[in-house]
Design an enzyme around this catalytic site. Structure first.
Site, PDB file in Angstrom:
ATOM      1  N   GLY A 116       0.791  -1.234   0.000  1.00  0.00           N
ATOM      2  CA  GLY A 116       0.000   0.000   0.000  1.00  0.00           C
ATOM      3  C   GLY A 116       0.812   1.265   0.000  1.00  0.00           C
ATOM      4  O   GLY A 116       0.298   2.334   0.307  1.00  0.00           O
ATOM      5  N   CYS A 117       2.086   1.181  -0.354  1.00  0.00           N
ATOM      6  CA  CYS A 117       2.917   2.375  -0.348  1.00  0.00           C
ATOM      7  C   CYS A 117       2.578   3.247  -1.544  1.00  0.00           C
ATOM      8  O   CYS A 117       2.599   2.771  -2.683  1.00  0.00           O
ATOM      9  CB  CYS A 117       4.392   1.979  -0.394  1.00  0.00           C
ATOM     10  SG  CYS A 117       5.513   3.372  -0.419  1.00  0.00           S
ATOM     11  N   GLY A 118       2.267   4.502  -1.314  1.00  0.00           N
ATOM     12  CA  GLY A 118       1.876   5.395  -2.394  1.00  0.00           C
ATOM     13  C   GLY A 118       3.046   5.988  -3.137  1.00  0.00           C
ATOM     14  O   GLY A 118       2.918   6.414  -4.274  1.00  0.00           O
TER      15      GLY A 118
END
Length: 274
Positions: A116-118
């Site tokens: 979920g790292c943007g």
């Protein structure tokens, strides 16, 4: 086209058969489109990132990306760079110093198992919103030079002239000369290519202006601030975070740069009024 432009066209442009409609009348013809290809960057044999980019000036790209992303601190920490063409893309194999490679492996190890790292390669807000030492840029730049520089850059974009689908980043010195222009399907890539080329030649980043044909996003300002670039002129608008970073980092940020108008979002004191 001159020889250099023809060589570039064969690499980054592709002819497609297309159907056209004009005034409800149909025809078929050929159209030039920008080539977009996966480009993987490896450090000391370990894959780090894959990006979609224009397949030109990739050594510039690798060096600029490595510097602006903090993977290396100085040009001499990249020992070698090889561009390898494969069936489905391109691999850029960079050899960097042992110290920087150990730091890179530690960074990657800390990210293992997280999702979920943007933003690529970060796990916290503090890592995403990096703060830099204020940029030292005491030189003044006139309104006329900014306007003229943006116009000159438009004439030095063979890819954009041919297909209209690319961004450009250019370096203008304090005399108004365009020193280098780099184009790419991605605005960040174009800026990294520009920074990489200028770094190869030891250019002083306090002695000029970065011109960009895109919006001034946070990442664009961050890359410039990381290199000590104190003046950015964009043809489009900035984001709020970009304007805030520019102000905090001592970067003059100009948007909506046109022939007779512009908007200064930070540090307008460096702009000489006509």
């Amino acid at each position: 086209m001159n020889t250099e432009e023809l060589d570039l066209a064969s690499t980054v442009l592709e002819k497609l058969k297309v159907d056209r409609w004009k005034n409800f009348s149909h025809s078929t013809s050929e159209d030039l489109v920008a080539v977009e290809t996966p480009v993987a960057i490896e450090y000391n044999g370990i894959s780090h990132a894959v990006m979609l980019a224009s397949p030109a000036n990739l050594r510039d790209f690798a060096l600029g990306f490595s510097l602006t992303e903090g993977i290396i601190k100085h040009v001499d920490e990249m020992y070698d760079c090889e561009v390898v063409h494969q069936q489905d893309g391109i691999v850029v194999k960079a050899a960097i110093s042992s110290k920087r490679f150990v730091e890179l492996k530690d960074r990657r190890r800390n990210l293992t198992g997280r999702t979920g790292c943007g933003l690529c390669g970060v796990e916290t807000i503090e890592q995403a919103v990096r703060h830099h030492e204020p940029v030292v840029h005491r030189n003044l730049v006139s309104e006329a030079l900014l306007s003229q520089g943006m116009q000159k850059m438009q004439d030095l974009q063979p890819m954009h002239k041919s297909c209209g689908a690319t961004h450009a980043a250019a370096w203008m010195d304090l005399d108004g000369q365009i020193i280098c222009v780099r184009e790419d399907v991605g605005r960040h890539n174009a800026l990294d290519k520009l920074i990489g080329n200028l770094s190869y030649w030891g250019r002083d980043f306090s002695q000029g202006v970065a011109l960009i044909t895109s919006r001034a996003s946070y990442e664009m300002v961050q890359k410039c601030a990381a290199m000590g670039i104190g003046f950015i002129a964009a043809i489009s608008a900035p984001t709020s975070l970009a304007a805030r970073l520019a102000k905090d980092s001592g970067v003059t940020l100009v948007g909506y740069m046109r022939e007779q108008s512009y908007v200064a979002y930070s540090h307008p004191e460096r702009i000489v009024k006509e």
